[in-house]
Design an enzyme around this catalytic site. Structure first.
Site, PDB file in Angstrom:
ATOM      1  N   HIS A 537       0.845  -1.183   0.000  1.00 41.25           N
ATOM      2  CA  HIS A 537       0.000   0.000   0.000  1.00 41.25           C
ATOM      3  C   HIS A 537       0.886   1.242   0.000  1.00 41.25           C
ATOM      4  O   HIS A 537       2.107   1.152   0.151  1.00 41.25           O
ATOM      5  CB  HIS A 537      -0.898   0.017   1.251  1.00 41.25           C
ATOM      6  CG  HIS A 537      -0.118   0.135   2.528  1.00 41.25           C
ATOM      7  ND1 HIS A 537       0.601  -0.925   3.066  1.00 41.25           N
ATOM      8  CD2 HIS A 537       0.112   1.197   3.357  1.00 41.25           C
ATOM      9  CE1 HIS A 537       1.218  -0.523   4.173  1.00 41.25           C
ATOM     10  NE2 HIS A 537       0.938   0.750   4.364  1.00 41.25           N
ATOM     11  N   ASP A 539       0.923   5.301   1.821  1.00 39.52           N
ATOM     12  CA  ASP A 539       0.377   5.875   3.047  1.00 39.52           C
ATOM     13  C   ASP A 539      -0.504   7.092   2.843  1.00 39.52           C
ATOM     14  O   ASP A 539      -1.217   7.487   3.766  1.00 39.52           O
ATOM     15  CB  ASP A 539       1.522   6.249   4.007  1.00 39.52           C
ATOM     16  CG  ASP A 539       2.150   5.026   4.659  1.00 39.52           C
ATOM     17  OD1 ASP A 539       1.506   3.956   4.648  1.00 39.52           O
ATOM     18  OD2 ASP A 539       3.278   5.133   5.162  1.00 39.52           O
ATOM     19  N   HIS A 609       4.744  -0.033  -0.155  1.00 37.05           N
ATOM     20  CA  HIS A 609       5.488  -0.886   0.774  1.00 37.05           C
ATOM     21  C   HIS A 609       4.537  -1.844   1.478  1.00 37.05           C
ATOM     22  O   HIS A 609       3.322  -1.675   1.449  1.00 37.05           O
ATOM     23  CB  HIS A 609       6.232  -0.040   1.808  1.00 37.05           C
ATOM     24  CG  HIS A 609       5.326   0.873   2.599  1.00 37.05           C
ATOM     25  ND1 HIS A 609       4.901   2.089   2.102  1.00 37.05           N
ATOM     26  CD2 HIS A 609       4.754   0.743   3.825  1.00 37.05           C
ATOM     27  CE1 HIS A 609       4.094   2.670   2.993  1.00 37.05           C
ATOM     28  NE2 HIS A 609       3.997   1.878   4.045  1.00 37.05           N
ATOM     29  N   ARG A 619       7.194  -9.608  16.037  1.00 37.75           N
ATOM     30  CA  ARG A 619       7.927  -8.449  15.498  1.00 37.75           C
ATOM     31  C   ARG A 619       7.222  -7.188  15.960  1.00 37.75           C
ATOM     32  O   ARG A 619       6.037  -7.001  15.722  1.00 37.75           O
ATOM     33  CB  ARG A 619       7.923  -8.546  13.970  1.00 37.75           C
ATOM     34  CG  ARG A 619       8.369  -7.314  13.190  1.00 37.75           C
ATOM     35  CD  ARG A 619       7.924  -7.534  11.751  1.00 37.75           C
ATOM     36  NE  ARG A 619       8.439  -6.576  10.806  1.00 37.75           N
ATOM     37  CZ  ARG A 619       7.869  -5.411  10.518  1.00 37.75           C
ATOM     38  NH1 ARG A 619       6.776  -5.041  11.160  1.00 37.75           N
ATOM     39  NH2 ARG A 619       8.386  -4.620   9.589  1.00 37.75           N
TER      40      ARG A 619
END
Length: 665
Positions: A537, A539, A609, A619
């Site tokens: 996507h 931002d 990204h 994570r």
């Protein structure tokens, strides 16, 4: 010394009041309206006790009560404005008394109307700021979706979940819930319903769809309907501003205010509330993310739609209306000349004026703005006029200027919607100082095969990583140790300063949204997994891989300018951060997270990204989005700044910060 000459407040008020809408008094309720905060509390208590049927009953009743309360307040305000108009006073001694008499009569009318329609005193419906905030952020729908799932009412759960998510798009758990619901039997084909959707936004979206399908007749129908609904909702919003408000007391007076000062103080806050309705009506609930250009875009669409159906007078009216908000738009200025050339010889182009609906709206808006600014100087309070007509998301396509085509038989192709995001309007620079010692530069844009990208190490120490990692799980309980909260505040500010400096920005970079996110591996077979934990996507725009474009338009967060991710750990497998081309397939760079590593980049379509699946362990990262526009500053950050300032002030005179580890925030 020059003195400012003030017009008497009674003379100014009638000029700013909306025209009365007389529809008779609101209908009486069949019984006393139950306070929505009590119903809400009962529903939440029932939910936690496991009585999901009672929870659904009371939560739904709370939402109905809240909605009905707003309707009654708005209708009573309109009813009393029509019954008790505020006329300018005459001249001579006591000339202002008839005006204040009308004010008192309107207040009495409003109180009487409310009491009758609510079935009791209005004071029963005053609620705490926490409850007010919960309903603004649609928190009741979060409880409802869980309760409906417990009752196996899947469709209603989906509706509630989607309604909550529309006001809280960063809520990862809700996003996952919706995806889970949609994959259940029979749910994929369900139309997602936003139960709190504003009618004018729904009509606007329908207009855009018909416009993109070249169905200009229907597009005109829905855009015109959206405008009628917008102006109607604007009147309701303004009426509610005249009702009960939670006003902050100004301390600049320094003494007990006199009659005129008290009235002016209160009225100016009402006026600011009304003035900002234009922002409220184009805002995603619970967030500071206005749908930019909402009003201008209507008239921009309509001017070309009317042109396509041969109604040149209406096209000219809409083009001139658009110019009231964007007077320097070269494309539309050209359109005005072109539409005038298409008019019949019997029509005088100078007689065609901007649409009256927007002309009146803009006239009132400018008058309000001038009065607020003047009052700010005279009464000594601070006010900065926001830029309500930001030019993000404007239509930029080859057919936006009708005069660019051969009208003698040439076919005009359908317009594309939106501004292609990869075109960045600001100067692109990078390589500025990193400001802090020990930070290690790793890669720049060229080495990361892209634009406006940087990778840094040692932004956090090992100790800071451990502290934040522990908060990532502890904080979900709603409690954060004060020391950890201060660390989160400080490291996010550190990241902001680094991004602002490295990309050599000429203006201040503000926080738009900040949160801590952890991604945990799913149980089961992990071999040969190639799925993504977070899809590809951009931002601040809507990525369209098939068209190889990114549209900077709602519902994207078009005001975001830069993004950053600050990693806390590396004791997991998978979870690589990746950049891709706009096709969302071609990977241009892959980054393995580790403690203290930070990746930062511009937020547009130049930097698609995503995150690869985490195959083992957990994570965690701090995600930060920044904006160059102060209008979209993160509200929570402003509040945090105030809290930190108070804490710092308390620590003045001490050699070191002494915080009880048991203190929480």
């Amino acid at each position: 010394m020059r003195e400012r000459i003030w017009a008497p407040l009674p003379l100014l008020l009638p000029l700013l009041l909306p025209p009365p809408l007389w529809g008779g008094p609101p209908a009486l309720e069949p019984g006393p309206l139950q306070p929505f905060d009590l119903l809400y509390a009962s529903g939440v208590a029932a939910y936690y006790s496991g009585d999901y049927e009672l929870a659904v009953r009371d939560l739904e009743a709370a939402l109905r009560s809240h909605r009905r309360l707003q309707e009654i307040r708005a209708r009573c305000a309109r009813h009393c404005a029509a019954r008790r108009p505020l006329a300018p006073p005459g001249a001579g001694p006591g000339a202002e008394l008839p005006f204040f008499r009308a004010v008192l009569e309107r207040a009495r009318c409003y109180r009487s109307c409310e009491s009758q329609r609510l079935g009791g005193p209005a004071s029963r419906h005053r609620v705490s700021e926490d409850v007010r905030s919960d309903f603004q952020r649609r928190v009741p729908y979060n409880y409802l979706q869980r309760a409906y799932i417990k009752l196996n009412q899947l469709e209603k759960a989906v509706e509630a979940a989607h309604t909550f998510f529309m006001a809280n798009p960063e809520h990862m758990e809700m996003q996952q819930n919706i995806e889970n619901y949609r994959t259940m039997a029979g749910v994929e084909a369900l139309h997602l319903v936003d139960r709190e959707a504003k009618p004018h936004l729904e009509s606007y979206s329908a207009g855009v769809k018909h416009y993109e399908a070249d169905d200009f007749e229907l597009a005109i129908k829905y855009f015109e309907q959206a405008l009628r609904e917008y102006f109607s909702e604007d009147m309701e919003c303004r009426a509610l501003c005249e009702g009960p408000q939670r006003f902050e007391e100004y301390e600049y007076l320094g003494y007990k205010a006199g009659l005129y000062e008290a009235i002016a103080d209160h009225y100016m806050q009402v006026l600011v509330c009304q003035h900002e309705c234009v922002r409220e009506l184009a805002t995603r609930p619970g967030r500071l993310s206005p749908i930019e250009n909402f009003l201008p875009l209507h008239y921009d669409y309509l001017q070309f739609a009317y042109y396509r159906v041969g109604e040149y007078v209406k096209a000219l009216e809409c083009a001139k209306a658009y110019l009231l908000l964007h007077p320097d738009d070269e494309d539309v200025l050209v359109n005005v000349d072109y539409y005038e050339s298409l008019l019949d010889d019997s029509v005088d182009p100078a007689s065609i004026e901007a649409r009256e609906d927007l002309a009146m709206f803009v006239k009132r808006h400018k008058l309000e703005s001038e009065l607020i600014k003047s009052a700010a100087e005279g009464l000594g309070f601070s006010y900065t006029e926001p830029n309500y007509w930001i030019r993000y998301g404007g239509r930029q396509d080859e057919n936006r200027v009708p005069s660019g085509v051969n009208v003698e038989g040439a076919e005009v192709h359908g317009l594309s919607m939106g501004k292609k995001s990869p075109k960045i309007d600001r100067d692109l620079r990078e390589g500025g100082p990193l400001l802090y010692e020990n930070i290690t530069f790793v890669y720049n844009s060229e080495q990361l095969n892209g634009t406006q990208r940087v990778l840094l190490d040692n932004v956090l120490s090992e100790e800071q990583c451990r502290e934040l990692h522990s908060v990532a799980s502890f904080g979900y309980e709603g409690r954060v140790p004060l020391k950890s909260a201060r660390l989160f505040y400080d490291i996010s500010e550190k990241a902001r300063k680094i991004v602002e400096s490295y990309f050599m920005l000429n203006s201040t970079l503000y926080f738009s949204y900040t949160h801590m996110v952890c991604r945990t591996a799913l149980s089961g077979q992990q071999d040969r997994r190639n799925d993504l934990s977070h899809p590809i996507h951009a931002d601040n725009c809507l990525l369209d891989p098939e068209a190889n474009e990114c549209w900077k338009e709602p519902p994207a967060y078009t005001f975001r300018d830069y993004s950053a991710l600050l990693y806390m750990n590396d004791d997991f497998e998978g979870g690589e951060f990746i950049f891709t081309e706009m096709d969302a397939k071609t990977v241009t760079a892959s980054i393995k997270p580790k403690c203290g590593r930070m990746i930062s980049f511009s937020s547009g379509g130049e930097n698609p990204h995503g995150v690869k699946a985490v195959t083992k362990g957990q994570r965690c990262a701090v995600a930060l989005w920044f904006t160059l526009d102060p209008l979209y500053r993160e509200l929570e950050r402003i509040q945090a700044d105030e809290v930190i300032a108070i804490l710092d002030q308390e620590q003045q005179g001490k050699h070191e910060l002494s915080i009880n580890p048991k203190d929480e925030l």
